[in-house]
Motif scaffolding. Structure first.
Motif, PDB file in Angstrom:
ATOM      1  N   GLU A   1       5.274  -7.670  28.446  1.00  0.00           N
ATOM      2  CA  GLU A   1       4.845  -6.271  28.476  1.00  0.00           C
ATOM      3  C   GLU A   1       4.508  -5.780  27.079  1.00  0.00           C
ATOM      4  OE1 GLU A   1       7.911  -4.000  30.373  1.00  0.00           O
ATOM      5  OE2 GLU A   1       8.059  -5.397  32.039  1.00  0.00           O
ATOM      6  N   HIS A   2       4.558  -6.701  26.115  1.00  0.00           N
ATOM      7  CA  HIS A   2       4.359  -6.336  24.718  1.00  0.00           C
ATOM      8  C   HIS A   2       3.085  -6.956  24.155  1.00  0.00           C
ATOM      9  CE1 HIS A   2       8.393  -4.728  24.706  1.00  0.00           C
ATOM     10  NE2 HIS A   2       8.872  -5.888  25.137  1.00  0.00           N
ATOM     11  N   ASP A   3       2.596  -6.329  23.076  1.00  0.00           N
ATOM     12  CA  ASP A   3       1.450  -6.912  22.381  1.00  0.00           C
ATOM     13  C   ASP A   3       1.925  -8.111  21.554  1.00  0.00           C
ATOM     14  OD1 ASP A   3       2.417  -5.989  19.812  1.00  0.00           O
ATOM     15  OD2 ASP A   3       1.514  -4.040  20.204  1.00  0.00           O
ATOM     16  N   ILE A   4       0.992  -8.744  20.870  1.00  0.00           N
ATOM     17  CA  ILE A   4       1.293  -9.958  20.108  1.00  0.00           C
ATOM     18  C   ILE A   4       2.389  -9.719  19.071  1.00  0.00           C
ATOM     19  CG2 ILE A   4       0.308 -11.530  18.371  1.00  0.00           C
ATOM     20  CD1 ILE A   4      -2.339 -11.357  20.081  1.00  0.00           C
ATOM     21  N   VAL A   5       2.305  -8.628  18.324  1.00  0.00           N
ATOM     22  CA  VAL A   5       3.287  -8.361  17.272  1.00  0.00           C
ATOM     23  C   VAL A   5       4.669  -8.115  17.865  1.00  0.00           C
ATOM     24  CG1 VAL A   5       3.942  -6.769  15.416  1.00  0.00           C
ATOM     25  CG2 VAL A   5       1.555  -7.491  15.665  1.00  0.00           C
ATOM     26  N   ASP A   6       4.756  -7.254  18.869  1.00  0.00           N
ATOM     27  CA  ASP A   6       6.064  -6.936  19.450  1.00  0.00           C
ATOM     28  C   ASP A   6       6.672  -8.141  20.170  1.00  0.00           C
ATOM     29  OD1 ASP A   6       5.940  -4.384  18.417  1.00  0.00           O
ATOM     30  OD2 ASP A   6       5.136  -3.500  20.245  1.00  0.00           O
ATOM     31  N   THR A   7       5.838  -8.976  20.759  1.00  0.00           N
ATOM     32  CA  THR A   7       6.328 -10.201  21.396  1.00  0.00           C
ATOM     33  C   THR A   7       6.918 -11.128  20.339  1.00  0.00           C
ATOM     34  OG1 THR A   7       4.711 -10.025  23.189  1.00  0.00           O
ATOM     35  CG2 THR A   7       5.670 -12.202  22.808  1.00  0.00           C
ATOM     36  N   ALA A   8       6.223 -11.274  19.211  1.00  0.00           N
ATOM     37  CA  ALA A   8       6.708 -12.128  18.119  1.00  0.00           C
ATOM     38  C   ALA A   8       8.013 -11.584  17.534  1.00  0.00           C
ATOM     39  CB  ALA A   8       5.646 -12.260  17.038  1.00  0.00           C
ATOM     40  N   ILE A   9       8.101 -10.268  17.379  1.00  0.00           N
ATOM     41  CA  ILE A   9       9.328  -9.656  16.857  1.00  0.00           C
ATOM     42  C   ILE A   9      10.483  -9.903  17.824  1.00  0.00           C
ATOM     43  CG2 ILE A   9      10.465  -7.448  16.370  1.00  0.00           C
ATOM     44  CD1 ILE A   9       7.728  -6.499  15.219  1.00  0.00           C
ATOM     45  N   ALA A  10      10.241  -9.708  19.110  1.00  0.00           N
ATOM     46  CA  ALA A  10      11.285  -9.884  20.122  1.00  0.00           C
ATOM     47  C   ALA A  10      11.778 -11.332  20.172  1.00  0.00           C
ATOM     48  CB  ALA A  10      10.774  -9.453  21.492  1.00  0.00           C
ATOM     49  N   ALA A  11      10.890 -12.286  19.898  1.00  0.00           N
ATOM     50  CA  ALA A  11      11.277 -13.703  19.931  1.00  0.00           C
ATOM     51  C   ALA A  11      12.303 -14.022  18.851  1.00  0.00           C
ATOM     52  CB  ALA A  11      10.045 -14.589  19.783  1.00  0.00           C
ATOM     53  N   GLY A  12      12.234 -13.317  17.721  1.00  0.00           N
ATOM     54  CA  GLY A  12      13.217 -13.498  16.661  1.00  0.00           C
ATOM     55  C   GLY A  12      12.982 -14.665  15.732  1.00  0.00           C
ATOM     56  N   SER A  13      11.996 -15.521  16.016  1.00  0.00           N
ATOM     57  CA  SER A  13      11.782 -16.700  15.174  1.00  0.00           C
ATOM     58  C   SER A  13      10.484 -16.621  14.379  1.00  0.00           C
ATOM     59  CB  SER A  13      11.803 -17.967  16.039  1.00  0.00           C
ATOM     60  OG  SER A  13      10.864 -17.859  17.082  1.00  0.00           O
ATOM     61  N   PHE A  14       9.982 -15.382  14.206  1.00  0.00           N
ATOM     62  CA  PHE A  14       8.721 -15.181  13.486  1.00  0.00           C
ATOM     63  C   PHE A  14       8.860 -14.117  12.397  1.00  0.00           C
ATOM     64  CE2 PHE A  14       7.672 -16.628  17.748  1.00  0.00           C
ATOM     65  CZ  PHE A  14       6.927 -17.755  17.449  1.00  0.00           C
ATOM     66  N   LYS A  15      10.047 -14.016  11.806  1.00  0.00           N
ATOM     67  CA  LYS A  15      10.282 -12.986  10.782  1.00  0.00           C
ATOM     68  C   LYS A  15       9.317 -13.147   9.602  1.00  0.00           C
ATOM     69  CE  LYS A  15      15.178 -12.229  11.866  1.00  0.00           C
ATOM     70  NZ  LYS A  15      15.246 -13.010  13.088  1.00  0.00           N
ATOM     71  N   THR A  16       9.087 -14.393   9.176  1.00  0.00           N
ATOM     72  CA  THR A  16       8.201 -14.633   8.038  1.00  0.00           C
ATOM     73  C   THR A  16       6.765 -14.282   8.398  1.00  0.00           C
ATOM     74  OG1 THR A  16       9.673 -16.431   7.350  1.00  0.00           O
ATOM     75  CG2 THR A  16       7.501 -16.326   6.306  1.00  0.00           C
ATOM     76  N   LEU A  17       6.325 -14.679   9.585  1.00  0.00           N
ATOM     77  CA  LEU A  17       4.965 -14.366  10.023  1.00  0.00           C
ATOM     78  C   LEU A  17       4.750 -12.854  10.081  1.00  0.00           C
ATOM     79  CD1 LEU A  17       2.189 -15.229  11.117  1.00  0.00           C
ATOM     80  CD2 LEU A  17       3.220 -15.290  13.402  1.00  0.00           C
ATOM     81  N   ILE A  18       5.698 -12.115  10.634  1.00  0.00           N
ATOM     82  CA  ILE A  18       5.565 -10.655  10.740  1.00  0.00           C
ATOM     83  C   ILE A  18       5.558 -10.025   9.347  1.00  0.00           C
ATOM     84  CG2 ILE A  18       6.659  -8.540  11.592  1.00  0.00           C
ATOM     85  CD1 ILE A  18       5.259 -10.337  13.740  1.00  0.00           C
ATOM     86  N   ALA A  19       6.440 -10.486   8.465  1.00  0.00           N
ATOM     87  CA  ALA A  19       6.466  -9.956   7.090  1.00  0.00           C
ATOM     88  C   ALA A  19       5.147 -10.246   6.385  1.00  0.00           C
ATOM     89  CB  ALA A  19       7.635 -10.563   6.314  1.00  0.00           C
ATOM     90  N   ALA A  20       4.600 -11.429   6.606  1.00  0.00           N
ATOM     91  CA  ALA A  20       3.315 -11.787   5.992  1.00  0.00           C
ATOM     92  C   ALA A  20       2.189 -10.931   6.561  1.00  0.00           C
ATOM     93  CB  ALA A  20       3.024 -13.275   6.209  1.00  0.00           C
ATOM     94  N   ALA A  21       2.196 -10.706   7.866  1.00  0.00           N
ATOM     95  CA  ALA A  21       1.167  -9.860   8.486  1.00  0.00           C
ATOM     96  C   ALA A  21       1.246  -8.438   7.942  1.00  0.00           C
ATOM     97  CB  ALA A  21       1.312  -9.872  10.005  1.00  0.00           C
ATOM     98  N   GLN A  22       2.461  -7.954   7.726  1.00  0.00           N
ATOM     99  CA  GLN A  22       2.621  -6.611   7.142  1.00  0.00           C
ATOM    100  C   GLN A  22       2.079  -6.590   5.719  1.00  0.00           C
ATOM    101  OE1 GLN A  22       6.858  -6.305   7.882  1.00  0.00           O
ATOM    102  NE2 GLN A  22       6.540  -5.020   9.700  1.00  0.00           N
ATOM    103  N   ALA A  23       2.414  -7.603   4.930  1.00  0.00           N
ATOM    104  CA  ALA A  23       1.964  -7.666   3.534  1.00  0.00           C
ATOM    105  C   ALA A  23       0.444  -7.775   3.445  1.00  0.00           C
ATOM    106  CB  ALA A  23       2.615  -8.861   2.822  1.00  0.00           C
ATOM    107  N   ALA A  24      -0.168  -8.435   4.440  1.00  0.00           N
ATOM    108  CA  ALA A  24      -1.624  -8.619   4.435  1.00  0.00           C
ATOM    109  C   ALA A  24      -2.363  -7.464   5.099  1.00  0.00           C
ATOM    110  CB  ALA A  24      -1.979  -9.925   5.151  1.00  0.00           C
ATOM    111  N   GLY A  25      -1.612  -6.501   5.653  1.00  0.00           N
ATOM    112  CA  GLY A  25      -2.245  -5.357   6.310  1.00  0.00           C
ATOM    113  C   GLY A  25      -2.884  -5.711   7.645  1.00  0.00           C
ATOM    114  N   LEU A  26      -2.336  -6.716   8.340  1.00  0.00           N
ATOM    115  CA  LEU A  26      -2.950  -7.193   9.582  1.00  0.00           C
ATOM    116  C   LEU A  26      -2.210  -6.774  10.854  1.00  0.00           C
ATOM    117  CD1 LEU A  26      -3.873 -10.810   8.460  1.00  0.00           C
ATOM    118  CD2 LEU A  26      -5.398  -8.846   8.690  1.00  0.00           C
TER     119      LEU A  26
END
Length: 138
Positions: free
Chosen positions: A3-28
């Motif tokens: 029921e979540h978009d790509i970002v929220d699904t990745a956050i909920a999974a818990g194993s993509f902290k680095t990817l999410i931090a990188a996406a935030q740093a890159a403005g994506l």
């Protein structure tokens, strides 16, 4: 289907902290939360941990935002490409303009990275988890 978009699904999974931090740093983040559909070949935290020491810390610095964005958009394909849609020997055009190669001979490999889990459906696309961070040529 999540029921979540790509970002929220990745956050909920818990194993993509680095990817999410990188996406935030890159403005994506906003782009990955957009309407899509998008296909993301998402490196896990373990995949980022395999990079040489200090690589991630260097990439998330503001002065490296463009380089980081180029790396991350190399993991994203326009459209929802499910595993069944991939063709052995085929290529996928990424959002950074370069192509990913598909090898389905022994499981699924994208540019040599093994797909460890495929077809995680999201409201705006699909995530395939990979075990290696993909580095663009340019």
């Amino acid at each position: 289907m999540s029921e979540h978009d790509i970002v929220d699904t990745a956050i909920a999974a818990g194993s993509f902290k680095t990817l999410i931090a990188a996406a935030q740093a890159a403005g994506l983040v906003d782009a990955l939360k957009g309407e899509g559909p998008l296909t993301v070949f998402a490196p896990s935290d373990d995949a980022f941990a395999k990079l040489p020491a200090g690589t991630v810390d260097t990439l998330v610095k503001p002065e490296n935002k463009d380089k980081l964005a180029k790396i991350l958009t190399f993991h994203v394909v326009s459209g929802a490409a499910m595993a069944a849609d991939l063709t052995d020997g085929g290529h996928l055009a990424t959002l950074n303009g370069e192509a990913l190669s598909v090898d389905l001979k022994n499981g699924a490999k994208i540019n040599g990275a093994t797909v460890t889990k495929a077809d995680i459906k999201c409201t705006n696309g699909v995530i395939h988890i990979i075990d290696t961070v993909l580095m663009p040529a340019g």
